[in-house]
Motif scaffolding. Structure first.
Motif, PDB file in Angstrom:
ATOM      1  N   VAL A   1      45.950   1.305 -21.037  1.00  0.00           N
ATOM      2  CA  VAL A   1      45.371   0.749 -22.257  1.00  0.00           C
ATOM      3  C   VAL A   1      44.644   1.874 -22.981  1.00  0.00           C
ATOM      4  O   VAL A   1      43.883   2.632 -22.361  1.00  0.00           O
ATOM      5  N   SER A   2      44.867   1.988 -24.276  1.00  0.00           N
ATOM      6  CA  SER A   2      44.256   3.080 -25.024  1.00  0.00           C
ATOM      7  C   SER A   2      44.014   2.665 -26.463  1.00  0.00           C
ATOM      8  O   SER A   2      44.521   1.642 -26.929  1.00  0.00           O
ATOM      9  N   PHE A   3      43.258   3.492 -27.161  1.00  0.00           N
ATOM     10  CA  PHE A   3      43.154   3.368 -28.611  1.00  0.00           C
ATOM     11  C   PHE A   3      44.338   4.102 -29.239  1.00  0.00           C
ATOM     12  O   PHE A   3      44.859   5.053 -28.663  1.00  0.00           O
TER      13      PHE A   3
ATOM     14  N   PHE B   1      41.732  13.682  -7.886  1.00  0.00           N
ATOM     15  CA  PHE B   1      42.613  14.295  -8.886  1.00  0.00           C
ATOM     16  C   PHE B   1      42.459  15.799  -8.848  1.00  0.00           C
ATOM     17  O   PHE B   1      41.362  16.319  -8.986  1.00  0.00           O
ATOM     18  N   ARG B   2      43.574  16.495  -8.612  1.00  0.00           N
ATOM     19  CA  ARG B   2      43.598  17.961  -8.626  1.00  0.00           C
ATOM     20  C   ARG B   2      42.510  18.571  -7.742  1.00  0.00           C
ATOM     21  O   ARG B   2      41.759  19.453  -8.150  1.00  0.00           O
ATOM     22  N   GLY B   3      42.418  18.048  -6.546  1.00  0.00           N
ATOM     23  CA  GLY B   3      41.514  18.618  -5.561  1.00  0.00           C
ATOM     24  C   GLY B   3      40.071  18.206  -5.679  1.00  0.00           C
ATOM     25  O   GLY B   3      39.225  18.726  -4.935  1.00  0.00           O
ATOM     26  N   ARG B   4      39.752  17.302  -6.595  1.00  0.00           N
ATOM     27  CA  ARG B   4      38.368  16.865  -6.773  1.00  0.00           C
ATOM     28  C   ARG B   4      38.277  15.352  -6.812  1.00  0.00           C
ATOM     29  O   ARG B   4      39.235  14.665  -7.162  1.00  0.00           O
ATOM     30  N   GLN B   5      37.113  14.847  -6.411  1.00  0.00           N
ATOM     31  CA  GLN B   5      36.851  13.424  -6.512  1.00  0.00           C
ATOM     32  C   GLN B   5      36.316  13.139  -7.912  1.00  0.00           C
ATOM     33  O   GLN B   5      35.267  13.666  -8.301  1.00  0.00           O
ATOM     34  N   ARG B   6      37.034  12.351  -8.680  1.00  0.00           N
ATOM     35  CA  ARG B   6      36.651  12.055 -10.062  1.00  0.00           C
ATOM     36  C   ARG B   6      36.051  10.649 -10.144  1.00  0.00           C
ATOM     37  O   ARG B   6      36.566   9.710  -9.553  1.00  0.00           O
ATOM     38  N   HIS B   7      34.982  10.536 -10.906  1.00  0.00           N
ATOM     39  CA  HIS B   7      34.368   9.229 -11.159  1.00  0.00           C
ATOM     40  C   HIS B   7      34.701   8.796 -12.584  1.00  0.00           C
ATOM     41  O   HIS B   7      34.797   9.619 -13.493  1.00  0.00           O
ATOM     42  N   TYR B   8      34.891   7.511 -12.760  1.00  0.00           N
ATOM     43  CA  TYR B   8      35.237   7.007 -14.087  1.00  0.00           C
ATOM     44  C   TYR B   8      34.743   5.571 -14.239  1.00  0.00           C
ATOM     45  O   TYR B   8      34.357   4.920 -13.254  1.00  0.00           O
ATOM     46  N   LEU B   9      34.755   5.093 -15.472  1.00  0.00           N
ATOM     47  CA  LEU B   9      34.375   3.719 -15.763  1.00  0.00           C
ATOM     48  C   LEU B   9      35.616   2.854 -15.940  1.00  0.00           C
ATOM     49  O   LEU B   9      36.658   3.321 -16.405  1.00  0.00           O
ATOM     50  N   ALA B  10      35.488   1.591 -15.590  1.00  0.00           N
ATOM     51  CA  ALA B  10      36.539   0.605 -15.836  1.00  0.00           C
ATOM     52  C   ALA B  10      35.887  -0.651 -16.405  1.00  0.00           C
ATOM     53  O   ALA B  10      34.748  -0.982 -16.059  1.00  0.00           O
ATOM     54  N   ALA B  11      36.613  -1.319 -17.298  1.00  0.00           N
ATOM     55  CA  ALA B  11      36.125  -2.565 -17.897  1.00  0.00           C
ATOM     56  C   ALA B  11      37.279  -3.555 -17.956  1.00  0.00           C
ATOM     57  O   ALA B  11      37.859  -3.803 -19.017  1.00  0.00           O
ATOM     58  N   PRO B  12      37.662  -4.135 -16.806  1.00  0.00           N
ATOM     59  CA  PRO B  12      38.775  -5.086 -16.797  1.00  0.00           C
ATOM     60  C   PRO B  12      38.483  -6.274 -17.709  1.00  0.00           C
ATOM     61  O   PRO B  12      37.362  -6.798 -17.732  1.00  0.00           O
ATOM     62  N   TRP B  13      39.515  -6.698 -18.446  1.00  0.00           N
ATOM     63  CA  TRP B  13      39.342  -7.831 -19.359  1.00  0.00           C
ATOM     64  C   TRP B  13      40.641  -8.628 -19.449  1.00  0.00           C
ATOM     65  O   TRP B  13      41.698  -8.064 -19.752  1.00  0.00           O
TER      66      TRP B  13
ATOM     67  N   ILE C   1      41.291  -1.784 -18.268  1.00  0.00           N
ATOM     68  CA  ILE C   1      40.843  -0.789 -19.247  1.00  0.00           C
ATOM     69  C   ILE C   1      39.948   0.192 -18.506  1.00  0.00           C
ATOM     70  O   ILE C   1      38.922  -0.191 -17.950  1.00  0.00           O
ATOM     71  N   TRP C   2      40.335   1.474 -18.494  1.00  0.00           N
ATOM     72  CA  TRP C   2      39.606   2.423 -17.663  1.00  0.00           C
ATOM     73  C   TRP C   2      39.650   3.819 -18.275  1.00  0.00           C
ATOM     74  O   TRP C   2      40.265   4.056 -19.301  1.00  0.00           O
ATOM     75  N   GLY C   3      38.964   4.738 -17.587  1.00  0.00           N
ATOM     76  CA  GLY C   3      38.999   6.137 -17.996  1.00  0.00           C
ATOM     77  C   GLY C   3      38.337   6.373 -19.338  1.00  0.00           C
ATOM     78  O   GLY C   3      37.288   5.808 -19.657  1.00  0.00           O
TER      79      GLY C   3
ATOM     80  N   MET D   1      34.651   5.439 -23.871  1.00  0.00           N
ATOM     81  CA  MET D   1      34.357   5.363 -25.301  1.00  0.00           C
ATOM     82  C   MET D   1      33.729   4.012 -25.656  1.00  0.00           C
ATOM     83  O   MET D   1      32.779   3.952 -26.448  1.00  0.00           O
ATOM     84  N   LEU D   2      34.248   2.951 -25.066  1.00  0.00           N
ATOM     85  CA  LEU D   2      33.676   1.629 -25.324  1.00  0.00           C
ATOM     86  C   LEU D   2      32.243   1.546 -24.811  1.00  0.00           C
ATOM     87  O   LEU D   2      31.370   0.962 -25.460  1.00  0.00           O
ATOM     88  N   TYR D   3      31.989   2.147 -23.647  1.00  0.00           N
ATOM     89  CA  TYR D   3      30.632   2.140 -23.114  1.00  0.00           C
ATOM     90  C   TYR D   3      29.701   2.955 -24.006  1.00  0.00           C
ATOM     91  O   TYR D   3      28.545   2.581 -24.236  1.00  0.00           O
ATOM     92  N   SER D   4      30.200   4.069 -24.509  1.00  0.00           N
ATOM     93  CA  SER D   4      29.409   4.885 -25.430  1.00  0.00           C
ATOM     94  C   SER D   4      29.053   4.088 -26.681  1.00  0.00           C
ATOM     95  O   SER D   4      27.918   4.130 -27.169  1.00  0.00           O
ATOM     96  N   LEU D   5      30.022   3.339 -27.216  1.00  0.00           N
ATOM     97  CA  LEU D   5      29.766   2.480 -28.374  1.00  0.00           C
ATOM     98  C   LEU D   5      28.757   1.395 -28.026  1.00  0.00           C
ATOM     99  O   LEU D   5      27.850   1.084 -28.818  1.00  0.00           O
ATOM    100  N   CYS D   6      28.893   0.823 -26.841  1.00  0.00           N
ATOM    101  CA  CYS D   6      27.954  -0.209 -26.354  1.00  0.00           C
ATOM    102  C   CYS D   6      26.530   0.322 -26.381  1.00  0.00           C
ATOM    103  O   CYS D   6      25.614  -0.305 -26.920  1.00  0.00           O
ATOM    104  N   ARG D   7      26.310   1.497 -25.793  1.00  0.00           N
ATOM    105  CA  ARG D   7      24.965   2.056 -25.722  1.00  0.00           C
ATOM    106  C   ARG D   7      24.431   2.411 -27.102  1.00  0.00           C
ATOM    107  O   ARG D   7      23.251   2.239 -27.385  1.00  0.00           O
ATOM    108  N   LEU D   8      25.307   2.901 -27.965  1.00  0.00           N
ATOM    109  CA  LEU D   8      24.874   3.293 -29.302  1.00  0.00           C
ATOM    110  C   LEU D   8      24.445   2.075 -30.114  1.00  0.00           C
ATOM    111  O   LEU D   8      23.406   2.076 -30.782  1.00  0.00           O
TER     112      LEU D   8
END
Length: 213
Positions: free
Chosen positions: A84-86, A178-190, A195-197, A202-209
């Motif tokens: 899912v993306s913009f 991912f590529r030798g590192r542990q990556r953290h990310y946000l998800a917002a299932p709906w 909906i993730w990554g 970006m949606l969380y950034s908009l939420c906080r703003l």
């Protein structure tokens, strides 16, 4: 292609009313920092080619409440297939700015024309491990409009209530290797959509703003 909208949830009505003018005003303010800020500040690994890109974050002015227009990418795509993306993509040489990139890609992917979009401002930029450096551009969309998904890139176009993404409780912190590192990310299932990554970030950034004073 018709796009259905979803009503506001009672839990999220406290964050409204939002208007085009209010959202534009918040976007002019300095971006606040928050606990998940590092989730979209992952440095692109040395040696990975950096690709400049832009997306449109379309906010649709519906009677049922403001909706976020999103796309489901086709599964065969090399970059982020099935996610899912913009609407958005790579910056092309003829694009005068990131806003031009976002609008051009939106027309190409969804058929939503620029005359239905009022640009409100930008969200903080995002870097993702695959090498994309993304500028999110927020746009206000006035119905009526029609959409026609690009058959190669877009499997589906749908709307989700902005109110859902303005509730921090709807976000989950997850991780993957991912590529030798542990990556953290946000998800917002709906509603059955994962909906993730960068999109969730970006949606969380908009939420906080929008929820900032």
């Amino acid at each position: 292609m018709a796009v259905t909208s979803a009503p506001l949830t009672p839990e999220s009505r406290r964050l409204f009313p939002l208007s085009r003018e209010m959202i534009a005003d918040r976007l002019r303010r300095p971006a606040p920092t928050y606990e998940h800020d590092e989730l979209h500040r992952v440095a692109i690994k040395e040696g990975v080619r950096v690709t400049e890109a832009a997306v449109l974050v379309p906010l649709v002015n519906r009677d049922a409440g403001i909706q976020v227009l999103l796309t489901q990418r086709t599964g065969h795509l090399r970059d982020h297939g099935g996610q899912v993306s913009f609407p958005g993509g790579r910056v092309e040489p003829g694009d005068v700015d990131r806003e031009a990139t976002a609008l051009r890609e939106t027309v190409e992917e969804t058929g939503l024309t620029a005359d239905r979009v009022t640009l409100l401002g930008r969200l903080p930029g995002y870097e993702i491990p695959s090498g994309f450096r993304i500028t999110p551009v927020v746009g206000w969309v006035e119905p009526p409009f029609s959409v026609v998904p690009d058959a190669f890139e877009v499997a589906d176009i749908f709307e989700a209530p902005l109110a859902y993404f303005l509730d921090p409780a709807n976000y989950q912190r997850r991780q993957f290797h991912f590529r030798g590192r542990q990556r953290h990310y946000l998800a917002a299932p709906w509603d059955g959509r994962y909906i993730w990554g960068a999109t969730a970030g970006m949606l969380y950034s908009l939420c906080r703003l929008l929820d900032s004073e």
